[in-house]
Design a protein around this motif. Structure first.
Motif, PDB file in Angstrom:
ATOM      1  N   SER A  18     -11.240  15.117  30.584  1.00 18.16           N
ATOM      2  CA  SER A  18     -10.726  13.880  30.013  1.00 18.16           C
ATOM      3  C   SER A  18      -9.283  13.708  30.426  1.00 18.16           C
ATOM      4  N   SER A  19      -8.970  12.620  31.136  1.00 20.16           N
ATOM      5  CA  SER A  19      -7.603  12.398  31.594  1.00 20.16           C
ATOM      6  C   SER A  19      -7.189  10.954  31.369  1.00 20.16           C
ATOM      7  N   GLY A  20      -7.611  10.354  30.270  1.00 24.67           N
ATOM      8  CA  GLY A  20      -7.239   8.984  29.984  1.00 24.67           C
ATOM      9  C   GLY A  20      -5.737   8.840  29.795  1.00 24.67           C
ATOM     10  N   TYR A  21      -5.185   7.688  30.150  1.00 24.18           N
ATOM     11  CA  TYR A  21      -3.761   7.426  30.016  1.00 24.18           C
ATOM     12  C   TYR A  21      -3.562   6.441  28.884  1.00 24.18           C
ATOM     13  N   TYR A  22      -2.519   6.665  28.084  1.00 21.24           N
ATOM     14  CA  TYR A  22      -2.269   5.818  26.933  1.00 21.24           C
ATOM     15  C   TYR A  22      -0.848   5.291  26.965  1.00 21.24           C
ATOM     16  N   TYR A  23      -0.639   4.084  26.461  1.00 25.91           N
ATOM     17  CA  TYR A  23       0.690   3.549  26.216  1.00 25.91           C
ATOM     18  C   TYR A  23       0.987   3.718  24.737  1.00 25.91           C
ATOM     19  N   GLU A  24       2.114   4.334  24.434  1.00 28.29           N
ATOM     20  CA  GLU A  24       2.471   4.592  23.045  1.00 28.29           C
ATOM     21  C   GLU A  24       3.466   3.542  22.571  1.00 28.29           C
ATOM     22  N   GLU A  25       3.127   2.862  21.505  1.00 31.46           N
ATOM     23  CA  GLU A  25       3.991   1.838  20.933  1.00 31.46           C
ATOM     24  C   GLU A  25       5.251   2.471  20.374  1.00 31.46           C
ATOM     25  N   GLN A  60      20.279   3.949  13.471  1.00 37.11           N
ATOM     26  CA  GLN A  60      19.168   3.456  14.262  1.00 37.11           C
ATOM     27  C   GLN A  60      18.244   4.624  14.613  1.00 37.11           C
ATOM     28  N   LEU A  61      16.965   4.475  14.328  1.00 36.58           N
ATOM     29  CA  LEU A  61      15.982   5.515  14.605  1.00 36.58           C
ATOM     30  C   LEU A  61      14.853   4.932  15.455  1.00 36.58           C
ATOM     31  N   LEU A  62      14.427   5.691  16.469  1.00 38.48           N
ATOM     32  CA  LEU A  62      13.313   5.267  17.306  1.00 38.48           C
ATOM     33  C   LEU A  62      12.017   5.820  16.742  1.00 38.48           C
ATOM     34  N   TYR A  63      11.102   4.920  16.425  1.00 34.46           N
ATOM     35  CA  TYR A  63       9.804   5.312  15.875  1.00 34.46           C
ATOM     36  C   TYR A  63       8.743   5.176  16.965  1.00 34.46           C
ATOM     37  N   THR A  64       7.962   6.220  17.139  1.00 36.52           N
ATOM     38  CA  THR A  64       6.836   6.193  18.081  1.00 36.52           C
ATOM     39  C   THR A  64       5.585   6.661  17.344  1.00 36.52           C
ATOM     40  N   LYS A  65       5.356   7.970  17.344  1.00 38.52           N
ATOM     41  CA  LYS A  65       4.194   8.512  16.638  1.00 38.52           C
ATOM     42  C   LYS A  65       4.324   8.348  15.129  1.00 38.52           C
ATOM     43  N   THR A  66       5.556   8.155  14.647  1.00 40.94           N
ATOM     44  CA  THR A  66       5.778   8.011  13.206  1.00 40.94           C
ATOM     45  C   THR A  66       5.736   6.553  12.754  1.00 40.94           C
ATOM     46  N   MET A  67       5.339   5.646  13.633  1.00 33.06           N
ATOM     47  CA  MET A  67       5.287   4.234  13.241  1.00 33.06           C
ATOM     48  C   MET A  67       4.383   3.957  12.042  1.00 33.06           C
ATOM     49  N   PRO A  68       3.279   4.688  11.873  1.00 30.13           N
ATOM     50  CA  PRO A  68       2.475   4.449  10.670  1.00 30.13           C
ATOM     51  C   PRO A  68       3.225   4.719   9.370  1.00 30.13           C
ATOM     52  N   PHE A  69       4.328   5.482   9.443  1.00 32.33           N
ATOM     53  CA  PHE A  69       5.104   5.789   8.243  1.00 32.33           C
ATOM     54  C   PHE A  69       6.229   4.771   8.020  1.00 32.33           C
ATOM     55  N   LEU A  70       6.399   3.823   8.934  1.00 32.49           N
ATOM     56  CA  LEU A  70       7.509   2.877   8.847  1.00 32.49           C
ATOM     57  C   LEU A  70       7.095   1.643   8.054  1.00 32.49           C
ATOM     58  N   VAL A 115       0.843  -1.194   0.000  1.00 34.36           N
ATOM     59  CA  VAL A 115       0.000   0.000   0.000  1.00 34.36           C
ATOM     60  C   VAL A 115       0.876   1.240   0.000  1.00 34.36           C
ATOM     61  N   THR A 116       0.500   2.219  -0.796  1.00 33.48           N
ATOM     62  CA  THR A 116       1.281   3.448  -0.914  1.00 33.48           C
ATOM     63  C   THR A 116       0.716   4.576  -0.080  1.00 33.48           C
ATOM     64  N   SER A 117      -0.504   4.422   0.452  1.00 34.18           N
ATOM     65  CA  SER A 117      -1.066   5.445   1.321  1.00 34.18           C
ATOM     66  C   SER A 117      -0.779   5.062   2.760  1.00 34.18           C
ATOM     67  N   VAL A 118      -0.574   6.069   3.605  1.00 29.63           N
ATOM     68  CA  VAL A 118      -0.233   5.816   4.995  1.00 29.63           C
ATOM     69  C   VAL A 118      -1.433   5.215   5.720  1.00 29.63           C
ATOM     70  N   ASP A 119      -1.192   4.096   6.387  1.00 33.79           N
ATOM     71  CA  ASP A 119      -2.234   3.442   7.168  1.00 33.79           C
ATOM     72  C   ASP A 119      -2.137   3.964   8.598  1.00 33.79           C
ATOM     73  N   TYR A 120      -3.073   4.849   8.952  1.00 33.17           N
ATOM     74  CA  TYR A 120      -2.979   5.477  10.262  1.00 33.17           C
ATOM     75  C   TYR A 120      -3.525   4.526  11.330  1.00 33.17           C
ATOM     76  N   ILE A 121      -2.719   3.515  11.613  1.00 28.90           N
ATOM     77  CA  ILE A 121      -3.076   2.566  12.645  1.00 28.90           C
ATOM     78  C   ILE A 121      -2.765   3.191  14.002  1.00 28.90           C
TER      79      ILE A 121
END
Length: 900
Positions: free
Chosen positions: A674-681, A691-701, A648-654
């Motif tokens: 709203s004060s929900g807590y999230y774990y970020e992959e 070596q690059l650490l991907y977090t919020k940019t994981m959908p682009f990896l 797929v060539t379009s970004v999959d915003y998972i």
């Protein structure tokens, strides 16, 4: 069960007269109840399936309240028989987005209720094609109309009959229109709620002339104008909500004349400029939210001089600075203060110690460079949500004592990304979420002993020993984030005694020893991350019991042996990172057969041998595959070209964030927050040689890395189907053959490494089509010919990327291509020649069909059109005659010339 009441407190009913007794039976065998009275109220706590039809027989009924009931079937038209009814509330118990809404697609019965003064149909499905307006327009006495979330249409009329209306709620109907002009008929309107409708355009002028308006909610729409000054004319206004729009420009200073205003919500717009000091004159203001705008400037004490009733103040995510004297005593007692990303430092605000009711405090990224003052312990004792993250607060942690009399049970404490140091003796009491990550903490991690029945959901411990938890404190822990500190020791066994844990993150520490097998008891676990430690031994097979696990990070430890077969039960896994360990044997084939939800798979830097299992091609969603630095043999499977997640060539915003608690809903109910807590992959990936650490940019990896193995054979042309790839690394193998001519089809690729193989032939000219390519390495192969020139590849001017290919020529290597044409023709010559030959064949092949089509078109025209046919042959005769005459004349001239 159906309950009956006299509705004594309702303003519509003051009489207690009783004229008859009616026996009522609830639908489907509910309890028998007795209803008495002509002026009574019927309230329903829970009714299943449908509204009983016999309610339509209570002809003298004036008050009917079925709110809070759940009925999924159509509302009976028999309610139209209640001709004396003045109050009707049919709002179902569950009217949210996930509920099955009751159907009300025929409202003709409503017009029979001519005495109706209150009508609430919110949460019922009326539908865009139902004419609700015509029926409601026949209720001249109507005072209140609530149609929230009914999926209704918006009529385009100019006048209405029910002009006595004083309260109108049309929220959450997604109209996508301008505000209708017929609202101008409601001159006595006091409450107007249009939120969540995609209204756009200009706020009409008549809104500013509704002088009785006390409450107006235009939030969550699509207004993009400047903030309307006409609202400043509404002198009776108590509640104003313009949030979640795109209002721009400054806040009108004239808002300060709205002396009755209690609630002002302007957050999440595009407002700019300074906050007017006139807002400080709103002495009745209780709630002020200006967060998420582009406001600038400095706030002084004068901005708050008369705000004696203020209890909620939100300024977060603006470019604001708060300049208050250390001796300032505010005139208010706040319950909530939000100033994240505002400048309130460098000292810790001294005025906080005057706030005796403070329960919500967010001042992250607020430029504080100080220690926690001793007096803050008392303030902290009644705070339910504290956020001090991303500052430079140093010194010891506060003790986090709690004032039990405040009944604070589930606190949120986020002090991450500071410079706190020292040990953590015990966990704070009555805490549900604790985030102390990215500090300088050390010492023991608190121990859980099971006597306190904790509700631990997330543990994120990064370094040092784990301190003990006193079981007598009755903790309700759900989130503990101690990452990026200095804890040491073995992984504590007592964590296994907390079955409600959702996330364990022990990454980037110095933990050692074996992974406890009892962790398999944590059946609610979503994420386990113990990466970057020194954990040894085998992975316990008990982890196969964690069937809800979404993410498993074991990388960069000393695990050995085979990957346990029991992990095939982890069918919910999206991320599996086992890189940089000592795993050996074959790559398990069941990973492709059983772990069908995998998106990220990292097995790099282990001791895996044998061939790549073909079953990996079944991982439909796979976006990242790293098998580098192993002892893998065989060839690259051709079926890798079927990895759909890489095509797929379009970004999959998972979404790679896992919401861990229902506390968000609890806080919304208590304070509308709203004060929900999230774990970020996250994942550490090799890209562009680093070596690059991907977090919020994981959908682009999107990456495929098979480097540093013993893989042989050619690069399959099928890999060129992976058009979504951003990185392809096949370096340090034994690949031979040519670079695929269609390498240019990988149009999104940014990093391409084919170095240290035995590839031969020319560099494909299609490489110049890779417009995003920023890293290329083709060194140490057997390539020859000219290096392609053009587009993005021309910017890659490092000669080392072609090193070790003695047959290459061009500007970046020592050989020039001139004088060696027989050996160093342009890379695209063969392609150009083939293209010329094919174009020539196409030209000649097109002549015949073209002539035939043209000829048949002429013949067909002459056959079917008589006038054309006559004219055509007449023209031929004229041409023929001209040719004969011309020929005879020329012959005559020749005769004269020879015989005279």
């Amino acid at each position: 069960m159906l309950h009956v009441s006299k509705a004594r407190g309702n303003p519509f009913f003051r009489s207690n007269k009783v004229s008859r007794t009616v026996s009522m039976f609830c639908h489907h065998g509910a309890e028998k109840n007795v209803v008495t009275g002509t002026e009574l109220g019927v309230t329903v706590e829970m009714v299943m399936l449908s509204i009983p039809e016999f309610l339509g027989s209570f002809e003298r009924l004036k008050y009917l309240n079925l709110s809070g009931a759940y009925f999924s079937m159509a509302v009976p038209y028999h309610l139209g028989n209640l001709s004396r009814l003045q109050y009707l509330d049919l709002r179902p118990k569950f009217s949210g987005w996930d509920s099955l809404k009751p159907i009300m697609n025929d409202l003709r019965w409503v017009s029979s209720l001519s005495l109706l003064r209150y009508l609430d149909l919110s949460g019922n499905y009326i539908g865009k094609h139902t004419d609700w307006f015509h029926q409601v327009n026949m209720l001249p006495s109507l005072l209140t109309l609530n149609l929230e979330y009914c999926d209704i249409n918006l009529p385009f009329v100019k006048s209405v009959n029910f002009t006595s209306l004083n309260s109108l709620d049309l929220s959450l109907n997604n109209f996508n229109s301008t505000i209708p002009i017929w609202l101008s008929n409601f001159t006595g309107l006091m409450h107007l709620n249009l939120n969540g409708n995609q209204f756009h355009g200009k706020i009409p002028d008549f809104i500013g002339m509704l002088s009785s308006l006390a409450s107006i909610d235009l939030s969550s729409n699509s207004f993009e104008t400047s903030m309307p000054h006409l609202l400043c004319n509404l002198s009776s206004l108590v509640h104003l909500d313009l949030s979640w729009n795109a209002f721009s420009g400054p806040i009108p200073a004239r808002l300060g004349i709205l002396s009755r205003l209690e609630d002002l919500y302007l957050y999440d717009n595009k407002l700019s400029g300074n906050i007017p000091t006139s807002l400080g004159k709103l002495s009745k203001l209780k709630n002020l939210d200006l967060s998420y705008n582009y406001l600038v400037g400095i706030l002084f004490e004068t901005h708050f001089t008369k705000l004696t009733n203020l209890n909620y103040l939100a300024l977060s995510y603006n470019s604001l600075a708060l300049n208050f004297s250390s001796e300032w005593i505010p005139p208010f007692q706040l319950q909530a203060f939000y100033a994240s990303s505002c400048n309130i430092g460098p000292r810790f605000p001294n005025w906080f110690q005057t706030q005796k009711n403070l329960r919500w405090l967010h001042i992250s990224n607020s430029s504080i460079r100080d220690t926690i003052p001793n007096w803050f312990e008392n303030t902290l004792s009644h705070i339910v949500d504290l956020k001090l993250s991303n500052n430079q607060i140093s010194g010891k942690l506060p003790q986090f004592h709690v004032n039990v009399s405040n009944q604070i049970m589930d606190r949120i404490l986020r002090l991450n990304s500071n410079k706190f140091e020292g040990s953590l003796a015990t966990f704070p009491s009555h805490v549900k979420f604790l985030d102390l990550s990215d500090n300088l903490l050390s010492g023991d991690v608190p121990k859980t002993d099971g006597t306190m029945n904790p509700r631990l959901e997330t543990i994120n411990l990064l370094s040092g020993h784990i301190p003990r938890i006193d079981g007598t404190l009755n903790l309700n822990l759900e989130v503990v984030n101690l990452s990026k500190n200095r804890f040491t020791g073995s992984i504590p066994l007592h964590l296994c005694k907390v079955p409600s844990i959702h996330v364990i993150d022990l990454s980037q520490n110095k933990f050692f020893g074996r992974l406890p097998a009892c962790l398999g008891n944590l059946i609610n676990l979503i994420v386990m991350d113990i990466s970057n430690n020194t954990i040894t031994g085998v992975v316990p097979s008990s982890l196969g019991s964690l069937k809800g696990l979404n993410s498993l990070h074991l990388q960069n430890n000393r695990f050995r042996g085979d990957i346990p077969l029991s992990l095939q039960k982890l069918t919910a896994l999206a991320t599996l990172d086992l890189g940089n360990n000592l795993f050996m044997g074959n790559i398990p084939f069941w990973m492709g057969e059983k772990l069908s939800n995998l998106r990220f798979l990292n097995l790099e830097s282990n001791k895996f041998t044998s061939k790549i299992p073909l079953q990996l091609c079944q991982l439909y969603y796979l976006r990242y595959l790293n098998l580098a630095h192993n002892n893998i043999t065989g060839t690259i499977p051709r079926c890798f070209g079927n990895l759909s997640g890489m095509t797929v060539t379009s970004v999959d915003y998972i979404s790679f964030e896992y919401e861990l608690s229902d506390l968000e809903e609890h806080l919304r109910d208590t304070m509308g927050m709203s004060s929900g807590y999230y774990y970020e992959e996250n994942i550490l990936a090799s890209m562009k040689g680093i070596q690059l650490l991907y977090t919020k940019t994981m959908p682009f990896l999107t990456s495929l890395d098979l480097s540093s193995n013993n893989i042989k054979g050619e690069i399959p042309d099928d890999l060129m189907n992976l058009r979504g790839l951003k990185s392809l690394n096949l370096s340090s193998n034994e690949l031979d053959g040519h670079i695929p001519m269609m390498i240019g089809d990988l149009t999104l690729i940014e990093s391409l490494d084919l170095s240290m193989n035995m590839l031969s032939g020319r560099i494909p000219q299609s490489l110049i089509r890779l417009n995003f390519l920023s890293y290329l390495n083709l060194s140490f192969n057997n390539l020859f010919g000219a290096i392609p020139i053009g587009n993005q590849i021309q910017s890659l001017d490092d000669p080392s990327i072609y090193k070790g290919n003695d047959g290459l020529c061009g500007p970046l290597v020592s050989r020039t291509c001139e004088g060696n044409k027989s050996l160093y023709d342009d890379v695209g010559e063969d392609e150009d020649q083939d293209q010329d030959e094919s174009e020539g064949l196409m030209f000649y092949a097109g002549i015949g069909p073209g002539f035939f089509v043209g000829f048949m078109g002429l013949v067909g025209s002459l056959h079917f059109m008589k006038r054309w046919r006559v004219a055509y042959f007449k023209m031929l005769e004229i041409v023929y005659d001209l040719l004969i005459v011309s020929m005879l004349v020329n012959v005559g001239h020749l005769k004269r010339a020879f015989f005279l």
